[in-house]
Design a protein around this motif. Structure first.
Motif, PDB file in Angstrom:
ATOM      1  N   ARG A   1      -3.230  -6.206 -18.857  1.00  0.00           N
ATOM      2  CA  ARG A   1      -2.362  -5.057 -18.617  1.00  0.00           C
ATOM      3  C   ARG A   1      -2.049  -4.940 -17.120  1.00  0.00           C
ATOM      4  O   ARG A   1      -2.961  -4.952 -16.298  1.00  0.00           O
ATOM      5  CB  ARG A   1      -3.022  -3.769 -19.118  1.00  0.00           C
ATOM      6  CG  ARG A   1      -3.117  -3.694 -20.643  1.00  0.00           C
ATOM      7  CD  ARG A   1      -3.813  -2.429 -21.082  1.00  0.00           C
ATOM      8  NE  ARG A   1      -3.884  -2.332 -22.523  1.00  0.00           N
ATOM      9  CZ  ARG A   1      -3.017  -1.681 -23.276  1.00  0.00           C
ATOM     10  NH1 ARG A   1      -2.017  -1.037 -22.690  1.00  0.00           N
ATOM     11  NH2 ARG A   1      -3.133  -1.644 -24.594  1.00  0.00           N
ATOM     12  N   LYS A   2      -0.774  -4.809 -16.821  1.00  0.00           N
ATOM     13  CA  LYS A   2      -0.322  -4.680 -15.439  1.00  0.00           C
ATOM     14  C   LYS A   2       0.661  -3.521 -15.346  1.00  0.00           C
ATOM     15  O   LYS A   2       1.225  -3.070 -16.350  1.00  0.00           O
ATOM     16  CB  LYS A   2       0.361  -5.974 -14.960  1.00  0.00           C
ATOM     17  CG  LYS A   2      -0.522  -7.212 -14.990  1.00  0.00           C
ATOM     18  CD  LYS A   2      -1.581  -7.185 -13.923  1.00  0.00           C
ATOM     19  CE  LYS A   2      -2.369  -8.473 -13.891  1.00  0.00           C
ATOM     20  NZ  LYS A   2      -3.429  -8.446 -12.848  1.00  0.00           N
ATOM     21  N   ASP A   3       0.871  -3.045 -14.116  1.00  0.00           N
ATOM     22  CA  ASP A   3       1.845  -1.993 -13.848  1.00  0.00           C
ATOM     23  C   ASP A   3       3.182  -2.618 -13.484  1.00  0.00           C
ATOM     24  O   ASP A   3       3.244  -3.519 -12.642  1.00  0.00           O
ATOM     25  CB  ASP A   3       1.375  -1.092 -12.706  1.00  0.00           C
ATOM     26  CG  ASP A   3       0.190  -0.228 -13.117  1.00  0.00           C
ATOM     27  OD1 ASP A   3       0.048   0.033 -14.326  1.00  0.00           O
ATOM     28  OD2 ASP A   3      -0.597   0.168 -12.234  1.00  0.00           O
ATOM     29  N   MET A   4       4.253  -2.132 -14.108  1.00  0.00           N
ATOM     30  CA  MET A   4       5.598  -2.671 -13.906  1.00  0.00           C
ATOM     31  C   MET A   4       6.508  -1.547 -13.399  1.00  0.00           C
ATOM     32  O   MET A   4       6.377  -0.401 -13.804  1.00  0.00           O
ATOM     33  CB  MET A   4       6.122  -3.245 -15.227  1.00  0.00           C
ATOM     34  CG  MET A   4       7.499  -3.866 -15.168  1.00  0.00           C
ATOM     35  SD  MET A   4       7.966  -4.593 -16.776  1.00  0.00           S
ATOM     36  CE  MET A   4       7.940  -3.133 -17.810  1.00  0.00           C
ATOM     37  N   PHE A   5       7.424  -1.891 -12.507  1.00  0.00           N
ATOM     38  CA  PHE A   5       8.328  -0.903 -11.932  1.00  0.00           C
ATOM     39  C   PHE A   5       9.693  -1.536 -11.736  1.00  0.00           C
ATOM     40  O   PHE A   5       9.844  -2.768 -11.757  1.00  0.00           O
ATOM     41  CB  PHE A   5       7.784  -0.368 -10.598  1.00  0.00           C
ATOM     42  CG  PHE A   5       7.650  -1.422  -9.530  1.00  0.00           C
ATOM     43  CD1 PHE A   5       8.666  -1.640  -8.611  1.00  0.00           C
ATOM     44  CD2 PHE A   5       6.508  -2.204  -9.450  1.00  0.00           C
ATOM     45  CE1 PHE A   5       8.550  -2.612  -7.641  1.00  0.00           C
ATOM     46  CE2 PHE A   5       6.381  -3.181  -8.480  1.00  0.00           C
ATOM     47  CZ  PHE A   5       7.404  -3.393  -7.572  1.00  0.00           C
TER      48      PHE A   5
ATOM     49  N   ASN B   1       0.831  -1.210   0.000  1.00  0.00           N
ATOM     50  CA  ASN B   1       0.000   0.000   0.000  1.00  0.00           C
ATOM     51  C   ASN B   1       0.865   1.260   0.000  1.00  0.00           C
ATOM     52  O   ASN B   1       0.533   2.248  -0.675  1.00  0.00           O
ATOM     53  CB  ASN B   1      -0.932  -0.001   1.217  1.00  0.00           C
ATOM     54  CG  ASN B   1      -2.036  -1.026   1.092  1.00  0.00           C
ATOM     55  OD1 ASN B   1      -2.488  -1.336  -0.015  1.00  0.00           O
ATOM     56  ND2 ASN B   1      -2.476  -1.569   2.214  1.00  0.00           N
ATOM     57  N   PHE B   2       1.971   1.241   0.735  1.00  0.00           N
ATOM     58  CA  PHE B   2       2.856   2.406   0.743  1.00  0.00           C
ATOM     59  C   PHE B   2       3.491   2.621  -0.625  1.00  0.00           C
ATOM     60  O   PHE B   2       3.527   3.747  -1.135  1.00  0.00           O
ATOM     61  CB  PHE B   2       3.934   2.231   1.806  1.00  0.00           C
ATOM     62  CG  PHE B   2       4.991   3.300   1.764  1.00  0.00           C
ATOM     63  CD1 PHE B   2       4.751   4.558   2.296  1.00  0.00           C
ATOM     64  CD2 PHE B   2       6.225   3.047   1.178  1.00  0.00           C
ATOM     65  CE1 PHE B   2       5.716   5.548   2.249  1.00  0.00           C
ATOM     66  CE2 PHE B   2       7.194   4.037   1.116  1.00  0.00           C
ATOM     67  CZ  PHE B   2       6.942   5.286   1.656  1.00  0.00           C
ATOM     68  N   LEU B   3       4.004   1.558  -1.237  1.00  0.00           N
ATOM     69  CA  LEU B   3       4.666   1.697  -2.537  1.00  0.00           C
ATOM     70  C   LEU B   3       3.680   2.071  -3.634  1.00  0.00           C
ATOM     71  O   LEU B   3       4.040   2.786  -4.574  1.00  0.00           O
ATOM     72  CB  LEU B   3       5.393   0.398  -2.895  1.00  0.00           C
ATOM     73  CG  LEU B   3       6.615   0.044  -2.036  1.00  0.00           C
ATOM     74  CD1 LEU B   3       7.215  -1.279  -2.476  1.00  0.00           C
ATOM     75  CD2 LEU B   3       7.657   1.146  -2.098  1.00  0.00           C
ATOM     76  N   ARG B   4       2.434   1.601  -3.529  1.00  0.00           N
ATOM     77  CA  ARG B   4       1.432   1.978  -4.529  1.00  0.00           C
ATOM     78  C   ARG B   4       1.102   3.465  -4.446  1.00  0.00           C
ATOM     79  O   ARG B   4       0.702   4.066  -5.447  1.00  0.00           O
ATOM     80  CB  ARG B   4       0.158   1.160  -4.337  1.00  0.00           C
ATOM     81  CG  ARG B   4       0.302  -0.320  -4.599  1.00  0.00           C
ATOM     82  CD  ARG B   4       0.439  -0.655  -6.048  1.00  0.00           C
ATOM     83  NE  ARG B   4      -0.813  -0.578  -6.768  1.00  0.00           N
ATOM     84  CZ  ARG B   4      -0.962  -0.883  -8.047  1.00  0.00           C
ATOM     85  NH1 ARG B   4       0.088  -1.273  -8.740  1.00  0.00           N
ATOM     86  NH2 ARG B   4      -2.109  -0.781  -8.644  1.00  0.00           N
ATOM     87  N   SER B   5       1.287   4.056  -3.261  1.00  0.00           N
ATOM     88  CA  SER B   5       1.016   5.480  -3.109  1.00  0.00           C
ATOM     89  C   SER B   5       2.196   6.348  -3.529  1.00  0.00           C
ATOM     90  O   SER B   5       2.052   7.570  -3.625  1.00  0.00           O
ATOM     91  CB  SER B   5       0.658   5.797  -1.651  1.00  0.00           C
ATOM     92  OG  SER B   5       1.762   5.535  -0.793  1.00  0.00           O
TER      93      SER B   5
ATOM     94  N   ALA C   1      11.759   1.227  -6.014  1.00  0.00           N
ATOM     95  CA  ALA C   1      11.058   0.751  -4.824  1.00  0.00           C
ATOM     96  C   ALA C   1      11.976   0.804  -3.602  1.00  0.00           C
ATOM     97  O   ALA C   1      11.557   1.235  -2.514  1.00  0.00           O
ATOM     98  CB  ALA C   1      10.551  -0.672  -5.051  1.00  0.00           C
ATOM     99  N   ILE C   2      13.234   0.396  -3.761  1.00  0.00           N
ATOM    100  CA  ILE C   2      14.179   0.461  -2.646  1.00  0.00           C
ATOM    101  C   ILE C   2      14.408   1.914  -2.230  1.00  0.00           C
ATOM    102  O   ILE C   2      14.502   2.233  -1.040  1.00  0.00           O
ATOM    103  CB  ILE C   2      15.509  -0.210  -3.040  1.00  0.00           C
ATOM    104  CG1 ILE C   2      15.290  -1.698  -3.365  1.00  0.00           C
ATOM    105  CG2 ILE C   2      16.534  -0.066  -1.940  1.00  0.00           C
ATOM    106  CD1 ILE C   2      14.845  -2.535  -2.210  1.00  0.00           C
ATOM    107  N   ARG C   3      14.478   2.804  -3.221  1.00  0.00           N
ATOM    108  CA  ARG C   3      14.670   4.222  -2.915  1.00  0.00           C
ATOM    109  C   ARG C   3      13.481   4.778  -2.128  1.00  0.00           C
ATOM    110  O   ARG C   3      13.660   5.588  -1.205  1.00  0.00           O
ATOM    111  CB  ARG C   3      14.851   4.991  -4.223  1.00  0.00           C
ATOM    112  CG  ARG C   3      15.369   6.410  -4.065  1.00  0.00           C
ATOM    113  CD  ARG C   3      15.494   7.053  -5.424  1.00  0.00           C
ATOM    114  NE  ARG C   3      16.342   6.268  -6.309  1.00  0.00           N
ATOM    115  CZ  ARG C   3      16.341   6.380  -7.637  1.00  0.00           C
ATOM    116  NH1 ARG C   3      15.525   7.232  -8.221  1.00  0.00           N
ATOM    117  NH2 ARG C   3      17.145   5.635  -8.361  1.00  0.00           N
TER     118      ARG C   3
END
Length: 385
Positions: A140-144, A122-126, A149-151
């Motif tokens: 279709r999906k979201d890719m990162f 939830n935190f990373l999605r925000s 994410a570590i940052r």
């Protein structure tokens, strides 16, 4: 991992047809029954068919890894019993080196998601991870990227959220703890590592011309690692209360429209007056548009170049800016083009002026000599240090 060759594919098709024949079905009917069974099993676990298939894949991958490790251990034990050295790196039957297993994440399918992993998701999605859209199993999906994410996990926003807003977020003190926090996502199947594939590889037909540039088709990787440049895809879509509230509002609106004859008389009269008012405003807008066109046609001959009422009415501006100013003259496009051409010419003169002043300091030619043409254009010379 290499895919099956044509001979293996033919054997699998024959085996599938034999299984269908044992049950007195055609291969198509048997395949349809398996799909229905798969959907039913996914609903029992509260998952979508795609998520359930991903769990089955990860489970098969883990079983394959366990079998390979057991075989490697058996071969190492046999080699020690026979007094031989265990197989070195690169030899068949060798287990991966400890350095390679350092960042590998053991995925545990079939288990409920960890509350800490959901809090991290939830935190990373925000956060703004600069996601990009990809195609995974036809969806279709979201890719990162892992480094973003570590940052975000190492940022002060995460520390503030862990201290005040959400106590379920694990604490982060250094890079290793940040990676351990990120590993909670693949452990609970909230995000998985993927790699780019070509969906048309091995096909005889040509690649389609209408392919979307930058839209990757990806597959889930067997080894879930945490390298900075690796890509992960979101399987967790976050809380669905907004979608549910919107769906409920749409259903309520449809019921309200269908049950309009049962409304109280006051509400029906209010809707009637509102609709009449909207139709009056729309008619007034069309009448104003026709009037301004007629006014322009008259003034273009009487008082050229013509007068527009509300000149920005159909321009790409805001609602209130469409009615500002009240009137304006028709702009001449030829004057605009001449002005745009004259502006760079003036700038060129300004640029050439310093060169003219510098050349005037040079010694002039004698009266008897022939005039020499000089290049007054500005030049840039390279200076070697």
């Amino acid at each position: 991992m290499a895919g099956p060759n044509p001979q293996q594919m033919a054997a699998m098709q024959q085996q599938f047809a034999a299984e269908a024949a044992k049950r007195g079905m055609t291969p198509e009917q048997f395949a349809q029954k398996q799909r229905e069974q798969l959907t039913a099993d996914a609903e029992k676990l509260g998952l979508t068919p795609e998520q359930y298939v991903a769990q089955l894949r990860m489970r098969a991958m883990q079983q394959h890894q366990q079998q390979a490790q057991q075989q490697a251990q058996q071969q190492a034990q046999q080699a020690q019993q026979q007094g031989q050295a265990p197989p070195q790196q690169g030899q068949p039957g060798q287990s991966p080196a400890p350095q390679q297993q350092m960042h590998q994440v053991p995925v545990q399918p079939g288990q409920p998601a960890d509350p800490k992993a959901i809090a991290v998701a939830n935190f990373l999605r925000s956060q703004n991870l600069k996601p990009r859209t990809c195609i995974l199993d036809g969806q279709r999906k979201d890719m990162f990227k892992v480094k973003r994410a570590i940052r975000a996990i190492e940022s002060p926003a995460y520390a503030k959220a862990a201290a005040k807003k959400n106590s379920k977020l694990p604490p982060v003190t250094d890079r290793a703890s940040a990676e351990n926090v990120f590993k909670l996502l693949p452990l609970s199947l909230l995000a998985l590592r993927v790699s780019k594939i070509d969906p048309h590889a091995g096909h005889d037909h040509a690649k389609p011309k209408n392919r979307v540039k930058g839209l990757w088709t990806v597959k889930v990787e067997q080894h879930q690692e945490t390298n900075d440049m690796m890509h992960y895809v979101w399987l967790y879509e976050g809380p669905q209360w907004k979608q549910k509230a919107l769906a409920a509002a749409v259903v309520a609106g449809i019921f309200a429209v269908v049950l309009f004859p049962l409304w109280p008389i006051m509400l029906r009269q209010g809707v009637w007056y509102l609709s009449v008012g909207m139709m009056g405003l729309l008619g007034l807008f069309f009448a104003m548009s026709i009037f301004r066109l007629i006014l322009f046609c008259i003034t273009v001959f009487a008082v050229p170049p013509g007068l527009w009422l509300f000149p920005n009415l159909f321009e790409d501006v805001g609602f209130f800016d469409s009615f500002k100013p009240l009137w304006g003259w028709q702009e001449n496009k030829k004057k605009k083009s001449k002005k745009s051409k004259s502006e760079p010419a003036a700038s060129d003169v300004g640029d050439a002026a310093p060169s003219a002043t510098t050349t005037s300091a040079q010694p002039t030619s004698t009266p008897g000599s022939t005039p020499v043409k000089r290049d007054l254009a500005a030049r840039v010379e390279e200076v070697e240090e």
